[in-house]
Scaffold this motif. Sequence first.
Motif: not given
Length: 103
Positions: A2-25
């Motif tokens: 299922k699509e959703g948002l997951a998050l990883a945090f490391d110092e000054n880096k954050l990562i979203f996982f499982e995003f919809k590609k249309k939002v990149v624009a």
Amino acid sequence: MKEGLALAFDENKLIFFEFKKKVVALIPDIIRKEFKDAQVINEHNSKEKVIYQVYLYENDIEFTIRIIASYFYDSITIIADEVNITIRAYQVLHKKLANDSLS
């Protein structure tokens, strides 16, 4: 999965996982609204990923944010010079992604 948002945090880096590609624009406009006078440059654009480099000044200090949208890993990585800038970028992108792309 299922699509959703997951998050990883490391110092000054954050990562979203499982995003919809249309939002990149939408990323440049979202960032420009949050960080006034930010210069957003599309540094790389391919089938695998999009990279935005963001330059901004706040309180007479220059900051750089790098936003990498990876289609292969379905992730958006945010890296900034300062952890507070990283978190602000995450918060504004999370709010927009969660409200617009995942409903």
